[in-house]
Motif scaffolding. Sequence first.
Motif, PDB file in Angstrom:
ATOM      1  N   GLU A  96      -0.943  -5.241   9.675  1.00  0.00           N
ATOM      2  CA  GLU A  96       0.080  -4.254   9.794  1.00  0.00           C
ATOM      3  C   GLU A  96       1.061  -3.952   8.508  1.00  0.00           C
ATOM      4  O   GLU A  96       1.276  -4.998   7.993  1.00  0.00           O
ATOM      5  CB  GLU A  96       0.975  -4.492  11.046  1.00  0.00           C
ATOM      6  N   PRO A 126      -0.142  -9.459  17.488  1.00  0.00           N
ATOM      7  CA  PRO A 126       0.076  -8.579  16.406  1.00  0.00           C
ATOM      8  C   PRO A 126      -0.967  -8.896  15.115  1.00  0.00           C
ATOM      9  O   PRO A 126      -1.375 -10.044  15.135  1.00  0.00           O
ATOM     10  CB  PRO A 126       1.641  -8.931  15.644  1.00  0.00           C
ATOM     11  N   THR A 127      -1.188  -8.037  14.475  1.00  0.00           N
ATOM     12  CA  THR A 127      -2.373  -8.171  13.430  1.00  0.00           C
ATOM     13  C   THR A 127      -1.753  -8.566  12.068  1.00  0.00           C
ATOM     14  O   THR A 127      -0.728  -8.084  11.800  1.00  0.00           O
ATOM     15  CB  THR A 127      -3.485  -7.077  13.474  1.00  0.00           C
TER      16      THR A 127
END
Length: 147
Positions: A136, A132-133
């Motif tokens: 987001e 996951p970045t």
Amino acid sequence: MSETPLSDVMSEHAETKTTESYERFLRLFRASTVGIVATGVPAHDAHGYVADGNLGAGRTTHGDGLPRVLAYADPEAALRNFGPRFNAGLSGEVLLQMAATDPDCEGVLVNSAICEISLVVSKSTAQSLLTPTGTEAPGPRRWWKRR
């Protein structure tokens, strides 16, 4: 709609070689069921056949000699066009997880169902897709969270 959507995007990328076409391929690959060569023997229980920890996906060293999980886009069309080269189906998302976490694997090699082309998803690409970045957008605020 085409019966070979993943292979169509692969052909587009083979022609254009753009970042956008490769990103379209990756998005569709993640959401697709692809053919694999299942290795190991599934165990049978009251609910049918299940993986017993020894089930895996076959690999290839085609091209540059690096070991990659072997996958076939659009399995039904691949069977019609090239015959039975695989014996199971799995989601692209699961294959990305396998490639990202297996220390002896360098990614996924995906074969087209409509022509003799293939695309590589490198281990580093698989890992980045699954991480996951921090950029987001935050999800909706949960009712139990205090301000």
